[in-house]
Design a protein around this motif. Structure first.
Motif, PDB file in Angstrom:
ATOM      1  N   GLU A 296       0.831  -1.207   0.000  1.00 30.30           N
ATOM      2  CA  GLU A 296       0.000   0.000   0.000  1.00 30.30           C
ATOM      3  C   GLU A 296       0.860   1.249   0.000  1.00 30.30           C
ATOM      4  O   GLU A 296       1.738   1.410   0.849  1.00 30.30           O
ATOM      5  N   GLY A 297       0.623   2.127  -0.948  1.00 29.64           N
ATOM      6  CA  GLY A 297       1.343   3.385  -1.027  1.00 29.64           C
ATOM      7  C   GLY A 297       2.513   3.303  -1.988  1.00 29.64           C
ATOM      8  O   GLY A 297       3.121   2.252  -2.195  1.00 29.64           O
ATOM      9  N   GLU A 298       2.831   4.451  -2.584  1.00 30.95           N
ATOM     10  CA  GLU A 298       3.872   4.497  -3.611  1.00 30.95           C
ATOM     11  C   GLU A 298       5.214   3.985  -3.106  1.00 30.95           C
ATOM     12  O   GLU A 298       5.873   3.155  -3.758  1.00 30.95           O
ATOM     13  N   LYS A 299       5.664   4.450  -1.934  1.00 34.61           N
ATOM     14  CA  LYS A 299       6.984   4.054  -1.433  1.00 34.61           C
ATOM     15  C   LYS A 299       7.062   2.559  -1.189  1.00 34.61           C
ATOM     16  O   LYS A 299       8.061   1.902  -1.528  1.00 34.61           O
ATOM     17  N   VAL A 300       6.020   2.010  -0.582  1.00 34.34           N
ATOM     18  CA  VAL A 300       6.034   0.581  -0.265  1.00 34.34           C
ATOM     19  C   VAL A 300       6.004  -0.261  -1.539  1.00 34.34           C
ATOM     20  O   VAL A 300       6.708  -1.273  -1.653  1.00 34.34           O
TER      21      VAL A 300
ATOM     22  N   LEU B 219       3.980 -10.084   6.053  1.00 33.09           N
ATOM     23  CA  LEU B 219       3.541  -9.533   4.774  1.00 33.09           C
ATOM     24  C   LEU B 219       2.052  -9.168   4.760  1.00 33.09           C
ATOM     25  O   LEU B 219       1.510  -8.827   3.712  1.00 33.09           O
ATOM     26  N   TYR B 220       1.393  -9.242   5.914  1.00 34.42           N
ATOM     27  CA  TYR B 220       0.032  -8.715   5.987  1.00 34.42           C
ATOM     28  C   TYR B 220       0.084  -7.209   5.751  1.00 34.42           C
ATOM     29  O   TYR B 220       1.038  -6.538   6.147  1.00 34.42           O
ATOM     30  N   ARG B 221      -0.924  -6.659   5.104  1.00 32.95           N
ATOM     31  CA  ARG B 221      -0.900  -5.262   4.658  1.00 32.95           C
ATOM     32  C   ARG B 221      -0.522  -4.287   5.763  1.00 32.95           C
ATOM     33  O   ARG B 221       0.282  -3.373   5.553  1.00 32.95           O
ATOM     34  N   ARG B 222      -1.084  -4.438   6.949  1.00 26.99           N
ATOM     35  CA  ARG B 222      -0.795  -3.510   8.043  1.00 26.99           C
ATOM     36  C   ARG B 222       0.666  -3.598   8.464  1.00 26.99           C
ATOM     37  O   ARG B 222       1.317  -2.579   8.725  1.00 26.99           O
ATOM     38  N   SER B 223       1.215  -4.811   8.536  1.00 26.43           N
ATOM     39  CA  SER B 223       2.617  -4.976   8.907  1.00 26.43           C
ATOM     40  C   SER B 223       3.532  -4.310   7.894  1.00 26.43           C
ATOM     41  O   SER B 223       4.491  -3.610   8.254  1.00 26.43           O
ATOM     42  N   VAL B 224       3.247  -4.537   6.614  1.00 23.66           N
ATOM     43  CA  VAL B 224       4.067  -3.952   5.554  1.00 23.66           C
ATOM     44  C   VAL B 224       4.013  -2.440   5.616  1.00 23.66           C
ATOM     45  O   VAL B 224       5.041  -1.746   5.508  1.00 23.66           O
ATOM     46  N   LYS B 225       2.809  -1.901   5.823  1.00 23.12           N
ATOM     47  CA  LYS B 225       2.629  -0.450   5.841  1.00 23.12           C
ATOM     48  C   LYS B 225       3.367   0.180   7.013  1.00 23.12           C
ATOM     49  O   LYS B 225       4.082   1.189   6.851  1.00 23.12           O
TER      50      LYS B 225
ATOM     51  N   ASN C  19       2.772  -4.142  15.712  1.00 22.89           N
ATOM     52  CA  ASN C  19       4.028  -4.444  16.403  1.00 22.89           C
ATOM     53  C   ASN C  19       5.007  -5.178  15.486  1.00 22.89           C
ATOM     54  O   ASN C  19       6.208  -4.889  15.496  1.00 22.89           O
ATOM     55  N   ILE C  20       4.505  -6.106  14.693  1.00 23.24           N
ATOM     56  CA  ILE C  20       5.372  -6.811  13.736  1.00 23.24           C
ATOM     57  C   ILE C  20       6.049  -5.796  12.810  1.00 23.24           C
ATOM     58  O   ILE C  20       7.271  -5.826  12.594  1.00 23.24           O
ATOM     59  N   GLY C  21       5.257  -4.888  12.251  1.00 20.24           N
ATOM     60  CA  GLY C  21       5.814  -3.889  11.335  1.00 20.24           C
ATOM     61  C   GLY C  21       6.819  -2.984  12.010  1.00 20.24           C
ATOM     62  O   GLY C  21       7.883  -2.684  11.448  1.00 20.24           O
ATOM     63  N   ALA C  22       6.512  -2.544  13.233  1.00 20.71           N
ATOM     64  CA  ALA C  22       7.418  -1.652  13.955  1.00 20.71           C
ATOM     65  C   ALA C  22       8.735  -2.357  14.279  1.00 20.71           C
ATOM     66  O   ALA C  22       9.821  -1.759  14.175  1.00 20.71           O
ATOM     67  N   ILE C  23       8.661  -3.622  14.659  1.00 19.40           N
ATOM     68  CA  ILE C  23       9.875  -4.368  15.002  1.00 19.40           C
ATOM     69  C   ILE C  23      10.736  -4.578  13.763  1.00 19.40           C
ATOM     70  O   ILE C  23      11.966  -4.414  13.810  1.00 19.40           O
ATOM     71  N   PHE C  24      10.126  -4.891  12.637  1.00 22.86           N
ATOM     72  CA  PHE C  24      10.904  -5.050  11.411  1.00 22.86           C
ATOM     73  C   PHE C  24      11.557  -3.736  10.996  1.00 22.86           C
ATOM     74  O   PHE C  24      12.699  -3.723  10.537  1.00 22.86           O
TER      75      PHE C  24
END
Length: 272
Positions: A40-44, A158-164, A132-137
């Motif tokens: 989601e989003g250009e950068k991602v 790789l769930y959308r929220r984690s990736v974002k 939390n997964i996304g923040a830790i990564f």
């Protein structure tokens, strides 16, 4: 490369990858089974492509076509344009970043593959909150951790929220799942790693006392928000470590604690 195609009905089968993005249970089942994830989003999206993930399709609001023109021109995948109202009906939420892409997953490496070359490893137990997964990564990538190992019940990076939340850092740090928990921690130790369990327990040494940045190979273990590491995981560790607290605060949330601990592990060491 083909021109973007305008779609004007929410049940168009070409938009199947994007339906029900807010239904966590549905997406947990569908995405790994169908071999996809949503960026989601250009950068991602750009970071996913740079990391070598193949695009299945892209969904854009019309105003994002120019900004993504180079990506559109370079990809053989179909690109669909929709108005914001239709995008919300399809996905279940307001897509304020205006750009979504369905990406093809890659096969995960094995833990043994990662342990051969890594020196600083994150091990997560039962971390099920995608934020939390996304923040830790993101912290792991920024602070120089080499790899992440996940217990079988951790949430999907790789769930959308984690990736974002990770801003695409989930593409930068390689990860693998451990098959049997906590038995497979023995293989981490056999690979030469010291297992450090992060816990607020007063019996634990402070990070300064432990000096993990001086250790040759370190595996830092993190537990879920609230519960922390299980008793089984704590017993499997070589040492317990803690972040000293002040002003009556008993602990940090796992995302903040991870960042502090990663810095302690990597400080003074050359970045790869």
């Amino acid at each position: 490369m083909a021109d973007p195609l305008t779609v004007d009905t929410p049940d168009d089968p070409r938009l199947h990858d994007y339906t029900g993005l807010t239904d966590v249970d549905l997406r947990r089942r569908r995405e790994p089974a169908e071999g996809l994830f949503i960026a989601e989003g250009e950068k991602v999206i750009r970071r996913a492509l740079d990391a070598g993930y193949a695009m299945r399709s892209m969904l854009l609001s019309a105003k994002w076509v120019d900004a993504m023109r180079d990506v559109i021109d370079a990809t053989p995948a179909p690109v669909y344009t929709v108005d914001p109202g239709l995008a919300e009906r399809v996905t279940g939420y307001h897509v304020h970043r205006g750009a979504l892409a369905s990406m093809q997953r890659k096969p995960l490496p094995t833990a043994s593959d990662l342990l051969r070359t890594a020196r600083r490893v994150v091990i997560m137990e039962s971390v099920n909150d995608h934020t939390n997964i996304g923040a830790i990564f993101r912290s792991a990538a920024a602070l120089g951790m080499d790899a992440v190992l996940l217990s079988p019940d951790c949430a999907d990076p790789l769930y959308r929220r984690s990736v974002k939340v990770s801003m695409g850092a989930v593409f930068s740090v390689p990860y693998a799942r451990l098959d049997v928990w906590p038995k497979d921690l023995a293989a981490v130790r056999e690979a030469g790693f010291t297992l450090l369990a992060l816990t607020p327990d007063e019996r634990a040494k402070t990070l300064d006392e432990t000096a993990p940045h001086r250790m040759d190979r370190v595996a830092l273990m993190l537990g879920a928000e609230g519960e922390g590491l299980s008793a089984r995981a704590l017993r499997a560790a070589d040492e317990w470590v803690r972040i000293p607290m002040s002003h009556g605060v008993d602990s940090l949330n796992v995302g903040a604690a991870a960042a502090v601990a990663f810095y302690a592990v990597t400080a003074g060491r050359p970045q790869a």
